[in-house]
Each structure stands twice: as C-alpha cells, then as structure tokens.
Design a protein around this motif. Structure first.
Motif, short mmCIF file in Angstrom:
data_model
loop_
_atom_site.label_atom_id
_atom_site.label_comp_id
_atom_site.label_asym_id
_atom_site.label_seq_id
_atom_site.Cartn_x
_atom_site.Cartn_y
_atom_site.Cartn_z
N SER A 1 0.83 -1.21 0.00
CA SER A 1 0.00 0.00 0.00
C SER A 1 0.86 1.25 0.00
O SER A 1 0.67 2.17 -0.82
N ILE A 2 1.81 1.32 0.91
CA ILE A 2 2.57 2.57 1.04
C ILE A 2 3.52 2.78 -0.13
O ILE A 2 3.71 3.90 -0.62
N TYR A 3 4.09 1.71 -0.69
CA TYR A 3 5.02 1.87 -1.81
C TYR A 3 4.28 2.12 -3.13
O TYR A 3 4.80 2.84 -4.00
N ARG B 1 -1.00 13.43 1.41
CA ARG B 1 -1.62 12.75 0.28
C ARG B 1 -1.22 11.26 0.23
O ARG B 1 -2.04 10.39 -0.04
N THR B 2 0.07 11.01 0.49
CA THR B 2 0.53 9.62 0.50
C THR B 2 -0.18 8.81 1.58
O THR B 2 -0.66 7.69 1.35
N LEU B 3 -0.26 9.40 2.79
CA LEU B 3 -0.90 8.69 3.90
C LEU B 3 -2.40 8.50 3.67
O LEU B 3 -2.98 7.47 4.04
N ALA B 4 -3.03 9.50 3.04
CA ALA B 4 -4.47 9.40 2.79
C ALA B 4 -4.77 8.26 1.81
O ALA B 4 -5.68 7.44 2.04
N ILE B 5 -3.99 8.20 0.72
CA ILE B 5 -4.22 7.12 -0.25
C ILE B 5 -3.81 5.78 0.33
O ILE B 5 -4.48 4.75 0.10
N THR B 6 -2.72 5.77 1.13
CA THR B 6 -2.31 4.54 1.80
C THR B 6 -3.42 4.04 2.73
O THR B 6 -3.72 2.84 2.79
#
Length: 607
Positions: A21-23, A101-106
């Motif tokens: 998810s995070i990558y 944004r990264t954390l929200a999509i993750t």
C-alpha cells in the motif's frame, strides 16, 4: 489449521498489504515526493509495526472471518486509522513534515485490501457455500423479522448442520413489508401466512418472536393451523432472561406455550430475605410441584434444603439433579418419610430445625380419591395436620401449604380434604408463632396426573382423545409459575391467608385437546375426540375463591388474598378421631364440612 499457522499466515498477508500500500502510493505520487527517501523507509516500518500492534489490540487475528459483520469492519477501520496516525506522527518527528496525500491514499488502500481479504471468505461463503445445499433443505418461513428473526435466518443460512433453509419472513410491521432482510422478502402480516406457504413452497415455519404474548401466539398458531406445515418457535422471553435457553435454540411449540397466563414478576428481594442462608424443608419434594419448588428455592441460596418424600426413586432423581446443578454451595439432604407418620415429622423438625416449610405432599387424583376417601383423609388432612403441628411445636418461621382451586365449593373428596387442610392451618395460625398460609391455583400443565400427558399418550396411539364434557373448563398454569407463586406467598405471608393467583380466562378442555392434536401434526379428522361423560367428583368449572371470599384489591400484582372464613374445628377433630368405615358416609361428611353444611355450634372465625 492450527492457531499458530493461522496467525502466521494472517500476519504475513497483512505485512505484504501494508508495504504494498505505502510503496504503491509512493510510486503514484513519486514526482511530488521525489522518489524513495529515508523518511519513506522509516514510515513503512512504523506503519507495519503499528498495524500489527493495533491488529493485536483489536483482536483482528482472533476473529472468525467467515462470520464477519459490521463489528469486524469497525475493528479494521480503527486498527488501520491508528496505525496511519502513528506513522504521521513519526514522519513529523523526523522531517518536520507529513506526507498527507501519501498517507491518505495509503489509508484507503490499506482498508480496502485488509478488509477485502478478511471479507472475501465471508462473501464466498454467503454466495456459494451456503447455497450449495440449500435445494436439499426444507424451506422455512420465519415469522418475525426483528432481531431474533434475523438471527435465526442468518444462523440457518450459514449452517451446514441443519436441514432447514430460510426463504421468507412474515411480520406485522407495515414498514418492513415488501422489503428484503438478508436477501429474504418480508411477505406480509400474519394473515398472509397461508398464502406465503403456498407461494414459497414452505415445508417449515419458525415463530421467532421471544416477547410474544400468549394471546398473540394463539392467534399466529391459528393462522399456521390453516396449513399442514410443521411449526416451531424460539424460546420465550422468560426462558431467555433466565438463561435456560438461547435465542437460536429452535423447539417445537408446546401446548404449554398457548395456555396459562403471562408470568408474574417476583419480588426477588423479599423472597431472598426469608430463604437465603436458612434451612428449608419441602414435603412431597419428589412430585411435580415439590421438585420445582426445590429448583426455585435453590436460586435464592438457602443454607440447606431438606427433600422429604415417600417415593425413594423420585427423591433420588431430584436430589441428583439439584446436586449436579448446585452453583451456590447448598447442602441437600434427603429424608424418606410419610407425612402420616406423626412421630417422624416431629423428629425431622427437631433434627433439621427448618425456618421455612413448603408442604407439597398430597393425594390429588380426583377419581381415585372418590374411590378411596379414607386415604385422602390420611394423607391430605392427617398428613397436613402432622407436618403443621410439628412446625408449630418447633417454632418454624413460615409454613406454606399448597392447595387447589378444587377446595372452593368442593364436589370431590380430594377438594374437600384440601379445604379441611386449609382450615387446620388457619386454626393453627390463630395461636402459633409460625406464620401459616395456603396457596391455591388451578391445573398445572405437565404435572403428574394432568390431562396433557394423557392426551399425548392417546394421540401417540392414534386416538381417540377422550374429553369428559364439551363444556368442561379449567384454569391452567405452568409448573414453574405455580412454584414461583408458592415462594412469593411465603414472602407476603403475615399468617392465616389463602393466596390466589389471577389465572386469567379458563380454557375449554376440548379446545386444549384440539390444539394438542394440531401441534402433534394431525387433524381432528385423523385423531378423533370422544366425550366420555363427567367423572365422579368433577365439576364443569372450577373456582379459585368462593362467594364472599374475594378481596377486590390485589396484595401483589396478579395475586389476591381470601377474606376471613369460618372454621369447624370440633367437627374436623370428630371426623379424625371417630373414623368412619363406610366410604359413602365419610365422603358425605367431608363434603358437608368443606361446604359449610354443618350445624353452627362451633364456628371459629379466622382473624
């Protein structure tokens, strides 16, 4: 799969999902956050560790996901959200910045993938596994689309251990009708039961409304009787609250469910006050009422219960049952004795020193006592006198005698002897430190010698069911309710009272027979009803209080108390000391005495 292997598998899958998810999010947003960084690496490790910590905290690895529902989804949401928040905090500490944004999509991918993996088995099971064998099962119509009904439907849909499969609901709530619950249509109200059976090819009906009142249940059963489908029910609310049964324990509808009256709520504090920590003696402890009195007493933590009875087998049976279910460290002692043995009664009172006596020993079979009036006198009158006087002599605090509605204007030997027994304890109460009371109630469903076991045996043999008279009516109550009334009477006792339960409307015996035939899966055409005529000593109807005996006010919800009565003690002693050998003469003397048809030379008023 063992728990260890299951845990390792889930943790491995979750680890792959978290890192993926995070990558993936980093790859999507790479131009903005400038590729892979040490912050991203630390964030991924933090997210991974945080996820496993919160997954353990919210028990995601211990849940059975094939039964997953909203509760499990909320746990996934919490675990993922808190792990993301921890990761955001770590990002801020190491770089003074948060990649929102990264954390929200993750976070979104995390929930979708974690929840998706968990719920995929539930989806597969609901879609394919539960339907694989549904065509081999009996099609079920569930009456009641409330919490209990949906629980039963879910249980049946997902269980391979039953041959039942739900296909539709019936509910009187118009806001639910024409909608679907768990994919099952709510066809209509109770008036559409017959139509639903035909439309959905129903093989089985389950009534899933625990709070249903007896009148409502009767109405639903009448609609179900228009079909030839087997009817079952979930336990009533009383059984669910007491913990006897759970809502998913489906059972046959019993005639006891349709009769009697709504249960009376007990004053448990008052009952516990006079039973808890005390010694309680029960005569007739092996009988239907006596044994249930013992069960009810045990709920209130007495120090010791003396089980007194004449039949060794029945006393042994109730002793074993009580000891096996003993959760309150109660001592149970058995005494095999006959209440006609006066010396033994005095000896047992001295030996055990009970604070409370429940007197349930009696001969109660009306036709048998008509043929053996002297035995009725020995057991019901002399036996009661022996136990009561022993209780008086040894200063028992409370004495509760179990009587009957047949003691009111009696036409039978049994009823007469029970009325005379009431007179004896009322007279004793006038000069005793012991509080003597009697409790009257009608026919007890399922007790030994009651009409229901007889009807069931006749139906099993193919009929006919024998009813004495088409207009014969009786009051009915269940064994547990009768026994609870006895306990409540002890708490209300001041001395000399006759307590009576408001038992609602009497029931025609012929209607009882018809209901039992239908509930057994037959029609009246298949199992006939035969009228045999009123037996000696029987009345077409019973009364709970005689004319002029009734206090209009209830002393407790649904419980009345009799007014002052007149006692004929000299005449009673004359019958007991001058034993009559002619049964017909003895019977007439008992009836005259119990019905106040004696010369008024020695009338003694109860205080």
């Amino acid at each position: 799969m063992t728990y260890e292997k299951r845990l390792a598998s889930l943790m491995t899958i979750d680890s792959i999902i978290v890192l993926t998810s995070i990558y993936i999010c980093n790859f999507i947003l790479a131009p903005t956050i400038r590729g892979f960084t040490s912050t991203l690496f630390i964030s991924s490790i933090t997210l991974l560790v945080g996820h496993h910590l919160f997954a353990h905290y919210y028990k995601l690895y211990k849940r059975v996901w094939k039964y997953a529902s909203i509760g499990e989804l909320i746990s996934v949401f919490k675990a993922v959200t808190f792990s993301i928040l921890i990761t955001a905090a770590v990002q801020y500490l190491i770089s003074q910045d948060i990649y929102f944004r990264t954390l929200a999509i993750t976070w979104m991918m995390h929930i979708i993938l974690i929840g998706g993996v968990r719920f995929s088995w539930r989806l597969y099971r609901d879609t394919y596994v539960s339907k694989d064998h549904s065509h081999d099962k009996k099609r079920v119509l569930i009456i009641g689309a409330g919490a209990a009904g949906t629980m039963v439907a879910r249980q049946l849909k997902h269980s391979n251990d039953t041959d039942l499969y739900p296909v539709a609901f019936i509910d009187d709530d118009p806001t639910k009708q024409r909608l679907e619950i768990l994919g099952l249509p709510v066809h209509g109200g109770r008036e559409t039961i017959a139509n639903a059976v035909e439309k959905f090819h129903i093989n089985h009906i389950i009534i899933a409304i625990p709070s249903l009142r007896k009148q409502q249940l009767n109405s639903i059963i009448q609609e179900c009787n228009k079909t030839r489908v087997k009817v079952q029910t979930v336990p009533m609310l009383e059984d669910l609250v007491s913990g006897k049964l759970s809502v998913n324990e489906i059972r046959d509808v019993q005639v006891e469910d349709l009769l009697g009256r709504e249960p009376v709520e007990l004053d448990t504090a008052a009952i516990k006050e006079y039973i808890a920590g005390n010694v309680v003696l029960v005569t007739g402890a092996g009988g239907s009422i006596g044994s249930e009195v013992c069960r009810q007493i045990s709920r209130f933590s007495p120090a010791k219960v003396i089980l007194l009875g004449h039949g060794e087998n029945s006393i042994y049976t109730i002793e074993m049952e009580l000891k096996n279910n003993n959760e309150n460290d109660i001592e149970y002692i058995t005494e095999i004795a006959d209440v006609q043995d006066r010396e033994k009664m005095f000896y047992l009172m001295k030996k055990h020193k009970p604070s409370v006596v429940f007197h349930a020993a009696a001969h109660k079979h009306v036709p048998l006592m008509e043929r053996n009036p002297e035995e009725a006198v020995k057991n019901n009158v002399i036996g009661t006198k022996n136990v009561a006087e022993a209780a008086d002599y040894h200063k028992v605090d409370t004495f509760v005698m179990i009587s009957t509605d047949k003691a009111v204007n009696p036409t039978s030997v049994m009823g007469s002897t029970k009325r005379i027994a009431e007179m004896i304890i009322q007279d004793l109460d006038r000069h005793s430190q012991t509080r003597f009371v009697a409790v009257r109630f009608g026919n007890v469903l399922g007790s030994r010698g009651s009409v229901i076991p007889l009807f069931k045996a006749q139906i099993k043999k193919g009929g006919p069911v024998t009813v004495t008279h088409p207009e014969m009516v009786r009051y009915f109550m269940t064994i547990p309710e009768a026994s609870r009334l006895v306990l409540q009477a002890g708490a209300l006792a001041e001395g000399g009272e006759i307590f009576v339960l408001d038992m609602g409307e009497p029931v025609k015996i012929v209607d009882l027979a018809r209901n039992l035939i239908r509930l057994s899966g037959y029609t009246e055409h298949e199992i006939g009803i035969e009228f045999t005529g009123v037996r000696p000593g029987e009345k077409l109807f019973e009364e709970l209080l005689g004319e002029g005996e009734v206090h209009e006010e209830q002393v407790y919800p649904k419980i009345y108390i009799g007014k002052t009565a007149r006692l004929y003690m000299e005449e009673i002693h004359e019958i007991l000391h001058n034993k009559e050998t002619d049964p017909l003469v003895l019977k007439q003397r008992l009836l005259d005495l119990a019905n106040n048809r004696v010369a008024p030379r020695e009338l003694v008023a109860v205080r």
